[in-house]
Design an enzyme around this catalytic site. Structure first.
Site: not given
Ligand code: GLN
Length: 310
Positions: A63, A259, A189, A241, A66
């Site tokens: 993420s 993550v 994605y 978040y 993003k």
């Molecule tokens: N590819 C991960 C997902 O869609 C990204 C989530 C993240 O890094 N918070 O769950």
């Protein structure tokens, strides 16, 4: 400003033995990460690099990618249109939440959560899928300054287990936020999330935003300066978040986590910061990363609420 190199070395040694958190396993391939890997990198807007730890270890962007794809569609379509597809409000929910799509406008609340990022992916157009992937790779290469590759195993692993993200995409299609085939946009994605970079690369991405969109080493424009504040304001309010409020209070700079254990932070006009350490907390943020950012912010007086930096 205190000596950055010695400050990050102190923090590295202080938190190296921290054993809190767990390596992400809901994407099975991510569970192979080494929980002991730990790196801190600062890149100033002048391009000076300060680093400590396993800065060469590559990880998937997840993420942390993003904000950057959001920038790509802002440049292409402009604010007015993009706001018809994805909002700019924090959710107070987890990154993979689906509930808010049922509320009010049926738009994703913001581009930092999965629903918003998947909607953004659907807007990255090209004549075919490999050209769409190429656009995304080129985007990150412009921020980082060298060629990149994706991790095929992580891509497949996420694709094979992404039931929740698929549900989100189906709802987005139902509400016509996504207007065409959801499978290809989901794949795009997953490709974006599985791009490999190291901690220095991530700090360079952050430093490019800190430097108003100009990559400090190549001097190339990665994003038009007029859109940098869009990315930074969303990173600030939504990037962490459902702990974005706590982050604003205890760190006070725009940031984004992933993550895989990566966090990038931007001190506008001053520096980009990246920390990598795979064990994450219940909200999906690197445990060592959060601690390092909190302390670094205090030690270097980085909070945007603290007035003039010297
Ligand atoms: N590819 C991960 C997902 O869609 C990204 C989530 C993240 O890094 N918070 O769950």
């Amino acid at each position: 400003m205190p000596n950055i190199q010695s400050v990050i070395e102190v923090l590295y040694h202080k938190y190296r033995s921290c054993s809190e958190g767990h390596v992400a396993s809901y994407i099975p391939e991510l569970a192979k990460a080494n929980p002991d890997d730990f790196a801190i990198v600062v890149v100033t807007v002048e391009g000076e690099v300060f680093k400590v730890g396993q800065t060469e270890v590559a990880f998937s962007l997840q993420s942390t990618s993003k904000p950057f794809t959001y920038g790509l569609i802002l440049e292409e379509f402009g604010r007015e249109f993009v706001l018809t597809k994805v909002g700019v409000e924090p959710t107070g929910e987890a990154f993979n939440s689906i509930v808010e799509l049922e509320k009010q406008t049926h738009l994703p609340y913001n581009p930092m959560i999965n629903s918003g990022a998947i909607a953004v992916s659907s807007l990255i157009k090209a004549p075919n899928f490999s050209e769409r992937v190429k656009r995304v790779m080129t985007l990150f290469e412009n921020y980082i300054g060298h060629p990149l590759v994706g991790d095929e195993a992580i891509f497949q692993s996420e694709k094979n287990t992404a039931h929740r993200n698929r549900s989100i995409a189906h709802l987005l299609r139902h509400f016509n936020v996504i207007e065409d085939d959801i499978d290809e946009s989901l794949d795009l994605y997953f490709k974006q999330c599985s791009i490999l970079a190291n901690t220095q690369d991530l700090a360079m991405m952050a430093a490019t935003l800190a430097n108003n969109g100009i990559q400090p080493h190549t001097q190339k424009t990665a994003i038009k300066s007029e859109y940098v504040s869009d990315l930074l304001s969303l990173m600030f309010t939504c990037g962490m978040y459902d702990s974005s409020g706590e982050w604003a209070y205890s760190v006070g700079i725009p940031a984004k986590s992933g993550v895989s254990g990566a966090i990038l932070g931007v001190v506008p006009g001053i520096m980009g910061i990246a920390v990598f350490s795979p064990p994450i907390d219940s909200k999906g943020h690197s445990v060592r990363g959060v601690k390092v950012f909190q302390e670094l912010s205090k030690n270097l007086n980085l909070s945007i609420f603290k007035g003039k930096k010297s």
